[in-house]
Design a protein around this motif. Sequence first.
Motif, PDB file in Angstrom:
ATOM      1  N   ARG A 257       8.949   1.885   0.861  1.00  0.00           N
ATOM      2  CA  ARG A 257       8.412   1.090   1.968  1.00  0.00           C
ATOM      3  C   ARG A 257       7.474  -0.001   1.448  1.00  0.00           C
ATOM      4  O   ARG A 257       7.452  -1.126   1.964  1.00  0.00           O
ATOM      5  CB  ARG A 257       7.654   2.016   2.924  1.00  0.00           C
ATOM      6  CG  ARG A 257       6.937   1.311   4.048  1.00  0.00           C
ATOM      7  CD  ARG A 257       6.258   2.280   4.988  1.00  0.00           C
ATOM      8  NE  ARG A 257       5.097   2.939   4.402  1.00  0.00           N
ATOM      9  CZ  ARG A 257       4.268   3.740   5.074  1.00  0.00           C
ATOM     10  NH1 ARG A 257       4.487   3.997   6.340  1.00  0.00           N
ATOM     11  NH2 ARG A 257       3.245   4.305   4.487  1.00  0.00           N
ATOM     12  N   ALA A 258       6.701   0.357   0.395  1.00  0.00           N
ATOM     13  CA  ALA A 258       5.780  -0.635  -0.166  1.00  0.00           C
ATOM     14  C   ALA A 258       6.527  -1.681  -0.990  1.00  0.00           C
ATOM     15  O   ALA A 258       6.118  -2.834  -1.058  1.00  0.00           O
ATOM     16  CB  ALA A 258       4.726   0.053  -1.014  1.00  0.00           C
TER      17      ALA A 258
ATOM     18  N   GLU B 125       1.801   5.112  16.261  1.00  0.00           N
ATOM     19  CA  GLU B 125       1.592   6.281  15.397  1.00  0.00           C
ATOM     20  C   GLU B 125       0.474   6.058  14.386  1.00  0.00           C
ATOM     21  O   GLU B 125      -0.373   6.934  14.185  1.00  0.00           O
ATOM     22  CB  GLU B 125       2.899   6.647  14.682  1.00  0.00           C
ATOM     23  CG  GLU B 125       2.827   8.023  14.042  1.00  0.00           C
ATOM     24  CD  GLU B 125       4.151   8.454  13.429  1.00  0.00           C
ATOM     25  OE1 GLU B 125       5.211   7.981  13.871  1.00  0.00           O
ATOM     26  OE2 GLU B 125       4.109   9.278  12.499  1.00  0.00           O
ATOM     27  N   ARG B 126       0.474   4.904  13.714  1.00  0.00           N
ATOM     28  CA  ARG B 126      -0.546   4.635  12.687  1.00  0.00           C
ATOM     29  C   ARG B 126      -0.906   3.153  12.689  1.00  0.00           C
ATOM     30  O   ARG B 126      -0.323   2.356  11.941  1.00  0.00           O
ATOM     31  CB  ARG B 126       0.001   4.989  11.300  1.00  0.00           C
ATOM     32  CG  ARG B 126       0.396   6.444  11.131  1.00  0.00           C
ATOM     33  CD  ARG B 126       0.776   6.702   9.678  1.00  0.00           C
ATOM     34  NE  ARG B 126       1.368   8.002   9.495  1.00  0.00           N
ATOM     35  CZ  ARG B 126       0.687   9.133   9.417  1.00  0.00           C
ATOM     36  NH1 ARG B 126      -0.616   9.100   9.518  1.00  0.00           N
ATOM     37  NH2 ARG B 126       1.314  10.282   9.238  1.00  0.00           N
TER      38      ARG B 126
ATOM     39  N   PRO C 224      -0.230   4.740   0.814  1.00  0.00           N
ATOM     40  CA  PRO C 224      -1.465   5.408   1.240  1.00  0.00           C
ATOM     41  C   PRO C 224      -1.535   6.871   0.802  1.00  0.00           C
ATOM     42  O   PRO C 224      -0.522   7.487   0.479  1.00  0.00           O
ATOM     43  CB  PRO C 224      -1.431   5.321   2.766  1.00  0.00           C
ATOM     44  CG  PRO C 224      -0.144   4.699   3.147  1.00  0.00           C
ATOM     45  CD  PRO C 224       0.684   4.507   1.928  1.00  0.00           C
TER      46      PRO C 224
ATOM     47  N   TRP D 221       0.836  -1.199   0.000  1.00  0.00           N
ATOM     48  CA  TRP D 221       0.000   0.000   0.000  1.00  0.00           C
ATOM     49  C   TRP D 221       0.869   1.246   0.000  1.00  0.00           C
ATOM     50  O   TRP D 221       1.792   1.369   0.801  1.00  0.00           O
ATOM     51  CB  TRP D 221      -0.854  -0.042   1.275  1.00  0.00           C
ATOM     52  CG  TRP D 221      -1.907   1.004   1.441  1.00  0.00           C
ATOM     53  CD1 TRP D 221      -2.539   1.714   0.471  1.00  0.00           C
ATOM     54  CD2 TRP D 221      -2.474   1.443   2.682  1.00  0.00           C
ATOM     55  NE1 TRP D 221      -3.468   2.546   1.024  1.00  0.00           N
ATOM     56  CE2 TRP D 221      -3.450   2.404   2.376  1.00  0.00           C
ATOM     57  CE3 TRP D 221      -2.242   1.103   4.023  1.00  0.00           C
ATOM     58  CZ2 TRP D 221      -4.195   3.043   3.376  1.00  0.00           C
ATOM     59  CZ3 TRP D 221      -2.985   1.722   4.997  1.00  0.00           C
ATOM     60  CH2 TRP D 221      -3.960   2.689   4.666  1.00  0.00           C
TER      61      TRP D 221
ATOM     62  N   GLN E 149       1.365   8.918   4.702  1.00  0.00           N
ATOM     63  CA  GLN E 149       1.187   8.244   5.993  1.00  0.00           C
ATOM     64  C   GLN E 149       2.417   7.460   6.428  1.00  0.00           C
ATOM     65  O   GLN E 149       2.338   6.279   6.773  1.00  0.00           O
ATOM     66  CB  GLN E 149      -0.045   7.341   5.967  1.00  0.00           C
ATOM     67  CG  GLN E 149      -1.291   8.138   5.670  1.00  0.00           C
ATOM     68  CD  GLN E 149      -2.549   7.383   6.046  1.00  0.00           C
ATOM     69  OE1 GLN E 149      -2.579   6.569   6.947  1.00  0.00           O
ATOM     70  NE2 GLN E 149      -3.632   7.689   5.353  1.00  0.00           N
ATOM     71  N   LEU E 150       3.548   8.127   6.409  1.00  0.00           N
ATOM     72  CA  LEU E 150       4.757   7.503   6.948  1.00  0.00           C
ATOM     73  C   LEU E 150       4.666   7.497   8.465  1.00  0.00           C
ATOM     74  O   LEU E 150       3.851   8.181   9.056  1.00  0.00           O
ATOM     75  CB  LEU E 150       5.988   8.313   6.525  1.00  0.00           C
ATOM     76  CG  LEU E 150       6.199   8.445   5.023  1.00  0.00           C
ATOM     77  CD1 LEU E 150       7.437   9.273   4.756  1.00  0.00           C
ATOM     78  CD2 LEU E 150       6.311   7.086   4.374  1.00  0.00           C
ATOM     79  N   TRP E 151       5.543   6.719   9.069  1.00  0.00           N
ATOM     80  CA  TRP E 151       5.703   6.812  10.522  1.00  0.00           C
ATOM     81  C   TRP E 151       6.669   7.963  10.767  1.00  0.00           C
ATOM     82  O   TRP E 151       7.885   7.808  10.692  1.00  0.00           O
ATOM     83  CB  TRP E 151       6.216   5.491  11.077  1.00  0.00           C
ATOM     84  CG  TRP E 151       5.182   4.427  10.985  1.00  0.00           C
ATOM     85  CD1 TRP E 151       4.034   4.366  11.715  1.00  0.00           C
ATOM     86  CD2 TRP E 151       5.159   3.291  10.132  1.00  0.00           C
ATOM     87  NE1 TRP E 151       3.304   3.251  11.359  1.00  0.00           N
ATOM     88  CE2 TRP E 151       3.974   2.577  10.396  1.00  0.00           C
ATOM     89  CE3 TRP E 151       6.034   2.785   9.161  1.00  0.00           C
ATOM     90  CZ2 TRP E 151       3.629   1.397   9.734  1.00  0.00           C
ATOM     91  CZ3 TRP E 151       5.704   1.624   8.504  1.00  0.00           C
ATOM     92  CH2 TRP E 151       4.511   0.943   8.791  1.00  0.00           C
ATOM     93  N   ASN E 152       6.090   9.122  11.026  1.00  0.00           N
ATOM     94  CA  ASN E 152       6.884  10.348  11.032  1.00  0.00           C
ATOM     95  C   ASN E 152       7.894  10.428  12.167  1.00  0.00           C
ATOM     96  O   ASN E 152       8.881  11.150  12.056  1.00  0.00           O
ATOM     97  CB  ASN E 152       5.946  11.563  11.110  1.00  0.00           C
ATOM     98  CG  ASN E 152       5.228  11.783   9.802  1.00  0.00           C
ATOM     99  OD1 ASN E 152       5.835  11.646   8.735  1.00  0.00           O
ATOM    100  ND2 ASN E 152       3.947  12.100   9.859  1.00  0.00           N
ATOM    101  N   THR E 153       7.619   9.722  13.264  1.00  0.00           N
ATOM    102  CA  THR E 153       8.565   9.796  14.382  1.00  0.00           C
ATOM    103  C   THR E 153       9.664   8.739  14.255  1.00  0.00           C
ATOM    104  O   THR E 153      10.558   8.673  15.077  1.00  0.00           O
ATOM    105  CB  THR E 153       7.854   9.601  15.739  1.00  0.00           C
ATOM    106  OG1 THR E 153       7.148   8.365  15.708  1.00  0.00           O
ATOM    107  CG2 THR E 153       6.862  10.719  16.003  1.00  0.00           C
ATOM    108  N   LEU E 154       9.564   7.897  13.215  1.00  0.00           N
ATOM    109  CA  LEU E 154      10.586   6.875  13.003  1.00  0.00           C
ATOM    110  C   LEU E 154      11.540   7.318  11.886  1.00  0.00           C
ATOM    111  O   LEU E 154      11.166   8.112  11.025  1.00  0.00           O
ATOM    112  CB  LEU E 154       9.930   5.539  12.621  1.00  0.00           C
ATOM    113  CG  LEU E 154       9.544   4.622  13.784  1.00  0.00           C
ATOM    114  CD1 LEU E 154       8.546   5.285  14.692  1.00  0.00           C
ATOM    115  CD2 LEU E 154       8.980   3.313  13.268  1.00  0.00           C
TER     116      LEU E 154
ATOM    117  N   LEU F  42      10.160  -1.587   8.509  1.00  0.00           N
ATOM    118  CA  LEU F  42       8.777  -1.956   8.830  1.00  0.00           C
ATOM    119  C   LEU F  42       8.006  -2.331   7.577  1.00  0.00           C
ATOM    120  O   LEU F  42       7.112  -3.179   7.622  1.00  0.00           O
ATOM    121  CB  LEU F  42       8.081  -0.805   9.545  1.00  0.00           C
ATOM    122  CG  LEU F  42       8.293  -0.797  11.056  1.00  0.00           C
ATOM    123  CD1 LEU F  42       7.979   0.559  11.631  1.00  0.00           C
ATOM    124  CD2 LEU F  42       7.435  -1.860  11.718  1.00  0.00           C
TER     125      LEU F  42
ATOM    126  N   PHE G 101       0.985  -3.371   6.698  1.00  0.00           N
ATOM    127  CA  PHE G 101       2.333  -3.796   6.354  1.00  0.00           C
ATOM    128  C   PHE G 101       2.723  -5.075   7.093  1.00  0.00           C
ATOM    129  O   PHE G 101       3.892  -5.348   7.329  1.00  0.00           O
ATOM    130  CB  PHE G 101       3.344  -2.672   6.590  1.00  0.00           C
ATOM    131  CG  PHE G 101       3.376  -1.708   5.435  1.00  0.00           C
ATOM    132  CD1 PHE G 101       4.095  -2.004   4.292  1.00  0.00           C
ATOM    133  CD2 PHE G 101       2.633  -0.545   5.458  1.00  0.00           C
ATOM    134  CE1 PHE G 101       4.083  -1.150   3.202  1.00  0.00           C
ATOM    135  CE2 PHE G 101       2.622   0.317   4.377  1.00  0.00           C
ATOM    136  CZ  PHE G 101       3.350   0.010   3.242  1.00  0.00           C
TER     137      PHE G 101
END
Lengths: 240, 290
Positions: free
Chosen positions: A151-152, B174-175, A86, A84, A90-95, A103, B182
Amino acid sequence: MTALLEVKGLAVSYGAVPAVDGVSLEILPGELRVILGANGAGKTTIIKTLFGLLRPRAGEIRFNGEIDLLRLKPHQIHMLGVAWVPEGRQLWNTLTVMDNLRLGGFAVDDKALLERRIEEMFERFPRLRERHDQVAGSLSGGEQQMVAIARALVSAPKLLLMDEPSLGLAPLMVRDVFSLVREINSMGIAILMVEQNARQALKVAHWAYLLETGRIVESGLAAEIGNKESVQAVFLGGHA
Amino acid sequence: MELLLQQLANGLVIGSTYAVVAIGFALAFTVLRVINFAHPDIFMVGMFAGLLPATQWPALGFGIALLAGAIGACLVGFALERTVIAPLRGRDVLMTLIGTLGVAIALQNGMALIAGPDPVAYPALLPRLFIDIGPVALTLRQIVNFVICLGLLGLVSLYVRRTSYGRATRAIAERPDVAAAFGVNVSRICQFTILLASAMAGVAAVSVGMLYGSASAFVGLLYGLKAFICMLVAGNRYFEGVMVVGLAIGVIEALVTGYLSSSLRDAAAFFVLIGVLYFRPNGLFGSYAT
């Protein structure tokens, strides 16, 4: 040929409000299909339902002809080879960028293989190598879209669901993203993309659906559908 | 100057315990969106679970008591997750709040029924020994408590930053939808998170019981309140932020005790809470939007 993904009579409501109303579509292995639609037409709802994140009111979703996606949880659907990109990234912004990519390959058991695939992504997107240690939230919009796509891809999916990959990007970046979409597809990955940018999307897609208020009102070869009046009126700025 | 250093040291010792309980709260809230009001009482059960081997078979020593505390707390955490949290997760946050509050009341009164409503003596598992560190004098038990709690915090930090499960834990925080899409099995990680928080609380509880020499069925209340404040003050964006605030609240309390009045001690945390939320409603280190 068996359809990779087949959707029949899909209906999804938010409470009493129908968002998607009797949508049928399919995608063959290796194909690139696009769903065109304006805001609120139900595009994102379709994608989320395919992923098991929303429960439909009615309809069927089959993968590879036999697997009933409606019986599976999102993580199980991912394991079949569905990834996906998105809407709004919609990334994991704090990572960090690196953690986002790891991930993306959470379900890849062979960690050496995953590291190799991440390395391939760094070859393709050298900017991400430079920024691998930064948190994703600190990147520019274009860089974030690269992370979202990378990431996808690290899970080596059979089917990629892309939700408005061009949204919020600078015009130059938009062209890059669409040529990247074509390139990914040419590696044999089937893509189902939803877009508002009809002009660009129709250039890369094989087949297009036109979605209006939850229903598919037109479908056909991407090369031909652009000539239809309904499509011109809504998306290409002709005859309005 | 000596008083200052001494109170700083005392504050870090108690603050490290607040931090461990607070991180359990924060894990449940951030990852599962659940306010687990039973968490402080899982801590309490851990304290009594460690008491059992410590009084019955004192020769087995401190390590076994810690292990028993972890196991006891884990068992309760497991039951709580299966019966209350998992069925209600994803519903309104009030539902799990009330559900876990009910479990908290049941645990407190259940334990009061078994062990009595009054505090019971906790066996001295470690020798009564003072250790001088420069001008500061600490008991061996204080030092052991601090080392254990700091060790637990370090392990959690390593877990969420360095392991694949830990990364998935932060990704869910976070999400959750994207994490699931995933390949992250969200229910399983949620379950593991509750078990982890419970085990940590159980270990810390045995250490605290030994430190103060007593255990009570109602001990959870005080730690729960302080730990909850730590989470609100820090915000839930960074687990390490919650840890730092836990230590800081302990230090502030010790300073208030040393320089103002010990009767003001328990109010200090609330003043900190009001002050911080007035200026930074999302906490010192920020929170995820929910």
